[in-house]
Enzyme design. Sequence first.
Site, short mmCIF file in Angstrom:
data_model
loop_
_atom_site.label_atom_id
_atom_site.label_comp_id
_atom_site.label_asym_id
_atom_site.label_seq_id
_atom_site.Cartn_x
_atom_site.Cartn_y
_atom_site.Cartn_z
N GLU A 41 0.73 -1.18 0.03
CA GLU A 41 0.13 0.26 0.07
C GLU A 41 0.99 1.23 0.02
O GLU A 41 0.43 2.11 -0.90
CB GLU A 41 -1.06 -0.10 1.36
CG GLU A 41 -2.15 -0.91 1.15
CD GLU A 41 -2.90 -0.56 -0.05
OE1 GLU A 41 -3.27 0.73 -0.22
OE2 GLU A 41 -3.37 -1.56 -0.74
N CYS A 196 -11.71 2.85 -14.85
CA CYS A 196 -12.13 4.32 -14.54
C CYS A 196 -10.91 5.17 -14.40
O CYS A 196 -10.65 5.70 -13.26
CB CYS A 196 -13.02 4.34 -13.41
SG CYS A 196 -13.91 5.97 -13.15
N CYS A 203 -15.18 2.95 -20.42
CA CYS A 203 -16.16 2.80 -19.83
C CYS A 203 -17.17 1.86 -20.47
O CYS A 203 -18.17 1.11 -19.84
CB CYS A 203 -17.22 4.19 -20.15
SG CYS A 203 -16.42 5.71 -19.52
N CYS A 212 -24.04 4.89 -14.08
CA CYS A 212 -22.92 5.90 -14.08
C CYS A 212 -23.14 7.13 -14.57
O CYS A 212 -23.53 7.40 -15.43
CB CYS A 212 -21.40 5.47 -14.47
SG CYS A 212 -20.30 6.61 -14.17
#
Length: 364
Positions: A41, A196, A203, A212
């Site tokens: 992370e 995205c 898309c 969306c």
Amino acid sequence: MSKPETKQCFAQRLLDWFDQHGRHDLPWQHNKTPYRVWVSEIMLQQTQVKTVIDYYQRFMQRFPDVSALADADQETVLAYWAGLGYYARGRNLHKAAQTVVKEWGGEFPQTLTEMMALPGIGRSTASAILAISHQQRLPILDGNVKRVLARYDGLPTWPGERATEKALWLRADALMQTDRPGDYTQAIMDLGATVCTRQRPVCEQCPFKSDCVAFQTDQTATLPKRKPKKTKPVRHAIVWLWHQADSDWIWLERRPEQGIWGGLWSLPETRFDLPEGEIEPHKTRQNLIKIKVESLPVATGDLIEWTTFQHTFSHYHLMMTPVSLPLSHAPQGEGQWVKVTQALSRGLPAPIQKVITQWEVNHV
DNA sequence: AAACCGGGGCA
DNA sequence: TGCCCAGGTTT
């Protein structure tokens, strides 16, 4: 007969997409211990997946667990960090490892608050670690998630705004209805990173294209809303319109080469900034006018303070207040008396031209 | 040149 | 608590 379609919830659609199209073979996606998830992370905060992979593997080989990391000296750690940039984060990683060993006996804490107390771990990172390594249902809100949610909801405000960010945390929490919090967390980051994307999102491949808001209303290019241009500072100026009594000769000065309107003819001006904490310019301005006029051989009776107006430059707003006053002698300074019509043909700065024109209309 | 990025630090 | 910035990279 087809049954009425029951819309699947956000989380389930995301997980279905992840199961079919997401990435599952990244080095930190197996053996998901808090330590391994944590290191990934932190590295991923600043660097793209494909770069991180190599660094991560070398790092894990050299520091296979938190005590190995804690035992190393900082120099060694930073050597393995070299090339990733953001060395403060490398240092924090090392410090946090030592804290975990010292304060927690080598086991990462398992609550959000305790996790966030470690250096370099904020709410989003702490939640990611706990969700992925311990299946705690804690939402994250990194750049990817912000983008996904801002588009999905058609969020009309900038995510960096306090209220918007608060709303996003709530939304992130509300949408995370799943019994697979770890996969959900990886899925939403993955969606943001591969589908995205910031520009040219794909898309057609998105599980949310049917609802969306950004996609349906053709706003993917403009959402999330960008940071508003930094608000320009407000500065102030008095613009002196000295003129000869009962005539239309006015006093012009040439501006210094350097700075705004460099080398142009203009009216003399007095710049001022407000004293610390002061918002209202009136007092300061009055004071400056008084000082100026007292230095001149005139009575203040004929002085006119015109309405303040705003002129905006690329980097600040200038609130300009014209002050006119008949003079019999030239004020000190480099300048000359010019007939108004002449003045206006000299290519003065636009706002100055405006001042003079307005004065001419009202004065004559 | 400007946007972006989570965390840290400070009032 | 809320706001802004350091320290970089990316566009």
